[in-house]
Motif scaffolding. Structure first.
Motif, PDB file in Angstrom:
ATOM      1  N   GLU A 196       0.812  -1.214   0.000  1.00 43.80           N
ATOM      2  CA  GLU A 196       0.000   0.000   0.000  1.00 43.80           C
ATOM      3  C   GLU A 196       0.847   1.265   0.000  1.00 43.80           C
ATOM      4  OE1 GLU A 196      -2.567  -0.224   3.310  1.00 43.80           O
ATOM      5  OE2 GLU A 196      -3.889  -1.765   2.452  1.00 43.80           O
ATOM      6  N   ILE A 197       2.095   1.178   0.415  1.00 40.57           N
ATOM      7  CA  ILE A 197       2.937   2.379   0.496  1.00 40.57           C
ATOM      8  C   ILE A 197       3.196   2.978  -0.882  1.00 40.57           C
ATOM      9  CG2 ILE A 197       5.185   3.250   1.212  1.00 40.57           C
ATOM     10  CD1 ILE A 197       5.159   1.161   3.441  1.00 40.57           C
ATOM     11  N   PRO A 198       3.697   2.226  -1.881  1.00 39.71           N
ATOM     12  CA  PRO A 198       3.891   2.845  -3.199  1.00 39.71           C
ATOM     13  C   PRO A 198       2.578   3.236  -3.862  1.00 39.71           C
ATOM     14  CG  PRO A 198       4.333   0.495  -3.298  1.00 39.71           C
ATOM     15  CD  PRO A 198       4.203   0.841  -1.863  1.00 39.71           C
ATOM     16  N   GLU A 199       1.502   2.479  -3.608  1.00 36.62           N
ATOM     17  CA  GLU A 199       0.215   2.849  -4.189  1.00 36.62           C
ATOM     18  C   GLU A 199      -0.281   4.166  -3.605  1.00 36.62           C
ATOM     19  OE1 GLU A 199      -2.408  -0.369  -3.562  1.00 36.62           O
ATOM     20  OE2 GLU A 199      -1.432  -1.704  -5.019  1.00 36.62           O
ATOM     21  N   ALA A 200      -0.051   4.365  -2.298  1.00 29.13           N
ATOM     22  CA  ALA A 200      -0.464   5.633  -1.691  1.00 29.13           C
ATOM     23  C   ALA A 200       0.361   6.798  -2.242  1.00 29.13           C
ATOM     24  CB  ALA A 200      -0.315   5.559  -0.173  1.00 29.13           C
ATOM     25  N   ASN A 201       1.642   6.573  -2.508  1.00 28.47           N
ATOM     26  CA  ASN A 201       2.474   7.631  -3.091  1.00 28.47           C
ATOM     27  C   ASN A 201       2.001   7.990  -4.498  1.00 28.47           C
ATOM     28  OD1 ASN A 201       4.021   7.599  -0.757  1.00 28.47           O
ATOM     29  ND2 ASN A 201       5.521   6.160  -1.608  1.00 28.47           N
ATOM     30  N   GLU A 202       1.673   6.986  -5.305  1.00 25.60           N
ATOM     31  CA  GLU A 202       1.175   7.272  -6.655  1.00 25.60           C
ATOM     32  C   GLU A 202      -0.155   8.015  -6.616  1.00 25.60           C
ATOM     33  OE1 GLU A 202       0.941   3.614  -8.705  1.00 25.60           O
ATOM     34  OE2 GLU A 202       3.117   3.248  -8.729  1.00 25.60           O
ATOM     35  N   GLU A 203      -1.023   7.638  -5.671  1.00 28.41           N
ATOM     36  CA  GLU A 203      -2.310   8.321  -5.547  1.00 28.41           C
ATOM     37  C   GLU A 203      -2.110   9.773  -5.119  1.00 28.41           C
ATOM     38  OE1 GLU A 203      -6.616   7.717  -3.274  1.00 28.41           O
ATOM     39  OE2 GLU A 203      -4.960   6.291  -2.980  1.00 28.41           O
ATOM     40  N   ALA A 204      -1.153  10.020  -4.197  1.00 26.42           N
ATOM     41  CA  ALA A 204      -0.887  11.395  -3.779  1.00 26.42           C
ATOM     42  C   ALA A 204      -0.308  12.214  -4.930  1.00 26.42           C
ATOM     43  CB  ALA A 204       0.077  11.386  -2.588  1.00 26.42           C
ATOM     44  N   GLN A 205       0.558  11.641  -5.738  1.00 27.95           N
ATOM     45  CA  GLN A 205       1.101  12.353  -6.901  1.00 27.95           C
ATOM     46  C   GLN A 205       0.015  12.676  -7.920  1.00 27.95           C
ATOM     47  OE1 GLN A 205       4.297   9.984  -8.446  1.00 27.95           O
ATOM     48  NE2 GLN A 205       5.593  10.208  -6.603  1.00 27.95           N
ATOM     49  N   GLU A 206      -0.916  11.767  -8.103  1.00 27.87           N
ATOM     50  CA  GLU A 206      -2.009  12.023  -9.047  1.00 27.87           C
ATOM     51  C   GLU A 206      -2.900  13.162  -8.554  1.00 27.87           C
ATOM     52  OE1 GLU A 206      -4.157  11.507 -12.531  1.00 27.87           O
ATOM     53  OE2 GLU A 206      -2.209  10.665 -11.905  1.00 27.87           O
ATOM     54  N   LYS A 207      -3.175  13.199  -7.266  1.00 29.25           N
ATOM     55  CA  LYS A 207      -3.985  14.296  -6.719  1.00 29.25           C
ATOM     56  C   LYS A 207      -3.253  15.627  -6.851  1.00 29.25           C
ATOM     57  CE  LYS A 207      -6.659  11.626  -3.344  1.00 29.25           C
ATOM     58  NZ  LYS A 207      -6.981  11.445  -1.898  1.00 29.25           N
ATOM     59  N   ALA A 208      -1.939  15.611  -6.594  1.00 31.19           N
ATOM     60  CA  ALA A 208      -1.174  16.843  -6.727  1.00 31.19           C
ATOM     61  C   ALA A 208      -1.152  17.321  -8.177  1.00 31.19           C
ATOM     62  CB  ALA A 208       0.245  16.634  -6.207  1.00 31.19           C
ATOM     63  N   ARG A 209      -1.063  16.397  -9.127  1.00 26.22           N
ATOM     64  CA  ARG A 209      -1.059  16.766 -10.542  1.00 26.22           C
ATOM     65  C   ARG A 209      -2.394  17.375 -10.953  1.00 26.22           C
ATOM     66  NH1 ARG A 209      -0.393  12.126 -12.258  1.00 26.22           N
ATOM     67  NH2 ARG A 209       1.861  12.035 -11.895  1.00 26.22           N
ATOM     68  N   LYS A 210      -3.490  16.835 -10.480  1.00 23.23           N
ATOM     69  CA  LYS A 210      -4.799  17.393 -10.803  1.00 23.23           C
ATOM     70  C   LYS A 210      -4.979  18.778 -10.175  1.00 23.23           C
ATOM     71  CE  LYS A 210      -7.262  12.995 -11.355  1.00 23.23           C
ATOM     72  NZ  LYS A 210      -8.363  12.152 -10.841  1.00 23.23           N
ATOM     73  N   LYS A 211      -4.440  18.948  -8.979  1.00 23.30           N
ATOM     74  CA  LYS A 211      -4.579  20.251  -8.307  1.00 23.30           C
ATOM     75  C   LYS A 211      -3.800  21.323  -9.048  1.00 23.30           C
ATOM     76  CE  LYS A 211      -4.088  22.367  -3.763  1.00 23.30           C
ATOM     77  NZ  LYS A 211      -3.673  22.158  -2.339  1.00 23.30           N
ATOM     78  N   VAL A 212      -2.602  20.988  -9.526  1.00 23.23           N
ATOM     79  CA  VAL A 212      -1.800  21.959 -10.286  1.00 23.23           C
ATOM     80  C   VAL A 212      -2.502  22.324 -11.587  1.00 23.23           C
ATOM     81  CG1 VAL A 212       0.359  22.275 -11.519  1.00 23.23           C
ATOM     82  CG2 VAL A 212       0.364  21.251  -9.239  1.00 23.23           C
ATOM     83  N   ALA A 213      -3.093  21.347 -12.266  1.00 23.37           N
ATOM     84  CA  ALA A 213      -3.795  21.610 -13.518  1.00 23.37           C
ATOM     85  C   ALA A 213      -5.000  22.511 -13.287  1.00 23.37           C
ATOM     86  CB  ALA A 213      -4.219  20.302 -14.163  1.00 23.37           C
ATOM     87  N   GLU A 214      -5.698  22.336 -12.195  1.00 24.94           N
ATOM     88  CA  GLU A 214      -6.857  23.169 -11.899  1.00 24.94           C
ATOM     89  C   GLU A 214      -6.439  24.604 -11.594  1.00 24.94           C
ATOM     90  OE1 GLU A 214     -10.638  23.228  -8.770  1.00 24.94           O
ATOM     91  OE2 GLU A 214      -9.133  21.603  -8.721  1.00 24.94           O
TER      92      GLU A 214
END
Length: 535
Positions: A196-214
């Motif tokens: 779950e640790i690398p999956e949580a990191n990928e999910e956090a990066q995806e959320k950060a990428r969407k926030k920057v795009a917005e």
């Protein structure tokens, strides 16, 4: 002279050998032997050749016992111990290997010494052993946890679980009640949490990428940009468990699931038990839960039927546990279990097989199918404990002559007789309270359980059949009589009520008329599919 002359045949009379070819002769002039190896060598025969006729032995010689190679000395007949031939079928484990294992696990005396996550270490005492202060791992746990956790391969565990590697194969063999369930459950839970640790990191990066795009869209002043409506997508792990535990019966599904659920309260992972005991709606909701699923506990028949319609169920399995491998890899379960292993192999990282015995059939299967499997065997495997008294009854001999039911009844009456003698005081009078003998008879089929119970009841023995078809309302009081606490409380209450209603003398008279042996017996016939184990 005329009569002695040879009569000549008439000109119109045919020779009796007109249809036969001229006789074949050898170069020396003798008759040639008939060829029997040709395709037509057996035609026109009225008598079988001597080499094909059966050899008839005299009746006296036929009754004579067959000797070995030495004709002068008859072969000695081995008496007794025929019922212990099952020990020959067990794979041998040398005493040198047992001593090496004992010395290896002697230094491990605490769960803190294993490379588990801190959250799992804290949950062991509270969830697996509630109420115990001094928790010490069993020999099978000391042996299996370092190997399954890969403590000697720290560089491999540091890598991401998504990195594909060769499938690891383990055979965990230990005696019944030694803690095999906890031995394989802790490494599986640890692997799930580490993944779950690398999956949580990928999910956090995806959320950060969407926030920057917005934020970029807002800064550019795109007043006409419309945000897409939220779409409720299913969880990526819905219907795709990371770990699967296979057990042979629905009762074991609930037993293993109860321990996994206890850890899920503190470690926070999703475990779902499914079996034929649940309805189709419950199975579908647990397997395809919107919140996803991490661990699935099931039987091979149910999982194989689901995998036929939903192949993605086995597409994400990284850890597969075959509990009770000696049963799941026999003739009845082997096709389904092997099919599940084959479908899970592409994504499988660890294959763990657990068994209380290593029969010859299982040993041959593993050597042929998994020649590189690592065997984790405890020193006391296939060893009879000293506190256990072992007795063998030869049912093929007199007076049973193959009647196993009669042998079972005779054995039970013998145990009851010893209980009767124990319940008599020195002066010959019966004691107020005699020890009750609780006997469990295991059979291999549900129909056989009912048959044996009916036979023993006809012999005057209080017997009751218990299988998976037995209603739960009947199972609870039957099992309570064997646990001791409920039995003693019920006996005390019934004795008090009887004494208050009837006179003391009537109670004593009833006890005297009652058979002592029958009073000392309480028999339970249990189907082999229903079993209990310690975690």
């Amino acid at each position: 002279m005329a009569q002695l002359q040879k009569r000549k045949p008439a000109r119109m009379e045919l020779s009796p050998r007109v249809a036969q070819p001229p006789p074949r002769t050898t170069p020396s002039g003798g008759p040639a032997k008939r060829r029997t190896a040709s395709p037509f060598g057996g035609m026109n025969r009225t008598k079988a050749p001597a080499r094909l006729e059966p050899v008839k032995r005299p009746e006296a010689e036929a009754r004579r016992p067959s000797y070995g190679k030495d004709k002068t000395k008859p072969k000695e007949k081995r008496e007794g111990f025929h019922a212990l031939k099952m020990q020959r079928a067990l794979a041998p484990i040398g005493y040198g290997h047992r001593s090496a294992v004992k010395s290896k696990i002697q230094s491990l005396d605490s769960f803190e010494q294993f490379p588990l996550l801190d959250l799992i270490k804290e949950s062991i005492a509270s969830q697996a052993f509630p109420g115990l202060e001094d928790v010490v791992p069993t020999p099978v746990q000391r042996l299996a946890l370092p190997a399954l956790l890969g403590s000697d391969r720290k560089d491999c565990r540091a890598k991401s679980p998504s990195v594909s590697s060769q499938m690891e194969q383990f055979l965990l063999a230990a005696e019944t009640g030694s803690g095999k369930t906890l031995a394989y459950l802790l490494p599986v839970i640890d692997a799930i949490k580490r993944a779950e640790i690398p999956e949580a990191n990928e999910e956090a990066q995806e959320k950060a990428r969407k926030k920057v795009a917005e934020e970029l869209r807002k800064n550019e002043g795109d007043v006409f940009g419309l945000e897409p409506p939220p779409v409720s997508e299913p969880h990526p792990t819905a219907g795709r468990p990371r770990a699967i535990i296979l057990v042979p019966t629905a009762e074991l599904v609930d037993q293993v699931a109860s321990l996994a659920k206890a850890f899920s309260h503190t470690v926070k992972f999703r475990a779902a038990p499914i079996s034929a005991a649940y309805t189709g709606k419950v199975i579908r909701n647990r397997l395809f839960s919107p919140g996803g699923i991490d661990m699935l506990i099931s039987t091979p028949h149910l999982l194989a039927s689901i995998a036929e319609s939903e192949p993605n169920v086995l597409s994400r399995v990284s850890y597969l546990v075959i509990d009770e491998a000696d049963s799941l890899l026999d003739r009845s379960f082997s096709p389904l279990t092997s099919a599940i292993i084959d479908k899970s192999t592409p994504s499988l990282r660890q294959l763990i097989m657990c068994s209380a015995t290593i029969p010859r059939s299982l040993d041959s299967y593993l050597r042929k199918r998994f020649p590189d499997i690592k065997r984790l065997v405890t020193p006391n495997l296939h060893a009879i404990p000293r506190r256990v008294q072992l007795g063998v009854v030869e049912v093929e001999k007199d007076p049973y002559r193959g009647n196993k039911d009669l042998a079972c009844a005779e054995t039970i009456w013998t145990i009851g007789k010893s209980a009767e003698e124990h319940g008599v005081s020195e002066d010959g009078s019966a004691k107020e309270k005699s020890d009750t003998k609780h006997i469990i008879v295991f059979v291999n089929e549900r129909e056989k359980a009912a048959e044996v119970a009916q036979y023993l009841a006809s012999k005057g023995i209080d017997a009751e059949a218990l299988s998976r078809d037995t209603a739960s309302l009947r199972q609870s009081p039957t099992l309570a009589a064997f646990t001791g606490t409920a039995h003693e409380s019920n006996a005390a209450s019934s004795a008090t009520s009887a004494a208050s209603v009837a006179d003391r003398t009537l109670v004593e008279r009833f006890r005297g008329e009652r058979s002592r042996i029958q009073r000392c017996l309480s028999l339970l016939i249990w189907d082999h599919g229903v079993s209990t184990r310690l975690p």
